[in-house]
Write a protein that holds these residues in place. Structure first.
Motif, short mmCIF file in Angstrom:
data_model
loop_
_atom_site.label_atom_id
_atom_site.label_comp_id
_atom_site.label_asym_id
_atom_site.label_seq_id
_atom_site.Cartn_x
_atom_site.Cartn_y
_atom_site.Cartn_z
N MET A 122 0.83 -1.18 0.00
CA MET A 122 0.00 0.00 0.00
C MET A 122 0.88 1.25 0.00
SD MET A 122 -3.23 -0.86 0.23
CE MET A 122 -3.65 -2.55 -0.02
N TRP A 133 -3.39 1.58 5.56
CA TRP A 133 -3.99 0.28 5.26
C TRP A 133 -5.45 0.23 5.66
CZ3 TRP A 133 -6.23 -2.72 8.93
CH2 TRP A 133 -5.91 -2.44 10.25
N ASP A 134 -5.83 0.85 6.81
CA ASP A 134 -7.23 0.79 7.22
C ASP A 134 -8.13 1.56 6.26
OD1 ASP A 134 -6.07 3.19 8.16
OD2 ASP A 134 -7.54 3.38 9.77
N ALA A 145 -8.39 -0.53 3.07
CA ALA A 145 -9.31 -1.66 3.29
C ALA A 145 -10.76 -1.19 3.25
CB ALA A 145 -9.00 -2.34 4.62
#
Length: 173
Positions: free
Chosen positions: A1, A7-8, A11
Motif C-alpha cells: 500500500m 492500510w485501514d 481496506a
C-alpha cells in the motif's frame, strides 16, 4: 500500500467498492506516475478536456494517492455499479478525513483508456481513476435565509387528490 493511503483506509475503500461488485486498486507509485501521464495524454488528444475544471496532469501529480475502480465488463450496468461504488468510496474517504475526486480524462478518451487498461488491468475495464488525499478546507458557506422564509406549512390547505383517496378510510393510500 502507498504510504499516503493507510492500510485501514485502503481496506475500507476496497470494501466500499466491493459492495457494488467493483474492484478497487490502489495504484503503486509507478502506476500513479503513469496515471499522471494518462491525464496529460487525454488533455493533449482532447483539448476540450483541458479547458474545463477537470483535474489535469500537473494537479494529479500532487495528489498523494491514486486509486482505480475496475469492472469485468463495460455494460450500462457495470457503469452504474461503478458510479455507485465511486460515491461510496468518496463518502468513505470523507469519513476518514480525506477528500477525493475523479480524474475523468483517462476514462473519457478511448485511446488513453485502452492504453491505461492494458497497463493497469489487462482484460478488465477501467471505470474511474480517483485521486485521494488531504484537502484544504473550502470557503465557509454563504449567508442563508431562515428556514421559515423558505419552508411553508401547507397541511391546512392541502387536499388529497381524488384518485388517491381510499373510499373506506378517506385517506391517501
Amino acid at each position: 500500500m502507498s504510504e499516503d493511503l493507510p492500510w485501514d483506509l485502503a481496506a475500507d475503500l476496497t470494501g466500499a467498492a466491493a459492495a457494488h461488485g467493483v474492484q478497487l486498486m490502489v495504484l503503486p507509485q509507478e502506476l500513479a506516475n503513469r496515471s499522471t501521464q494518462w491525464a496529460g495524454d487525454a488533455a493533449a488528444l482532447c483539448p476540450a478536456l483541458h479547458g474545463t475544471r477537470r483535474t489535469g496532469a500537473a494537479e494529479l501529480a500532487r495528489a498523494p494517492a491514486r486509486i482505480a475502480l475496475v469492472t469485468a465488463g463495460d455494460t450500462a450496468s457495470d457503469r452504474v455499479q461503478a458510479g455507485r461504488a465511486l460515491q461510496r468510496v468518496l463518502l468513505e474517504a470523507t469519513r476518514h478525513g480525506r477528500t477525493g475526486g475523479p480524474v475523468t480524462g483517462p476514462v473519457e478518451v478511448p485511446a488513453v483508456r485502452a492504453r491505461a487498461e492494458q497497463e493497469l488491468c489487462p482484460g478488465r475495464r477501467l471505470q474511474a481513476l480517483v485521486r485521494v488525499g488531504r484537502g484544504t478546507p473550502g470557503p465557509l458557506p454563504g449567508p442563508r435565509r431562515p428556514m421559515v422564509d423558505v419552508l411553508h406549512d401547507h397541511t391546512e390547505t392541502w387536499e388529497v387528490p381524488p384518485l388517491h383517496r381510499d373510499p373506506d378510510a378517506g385517506l391517501a393510500r
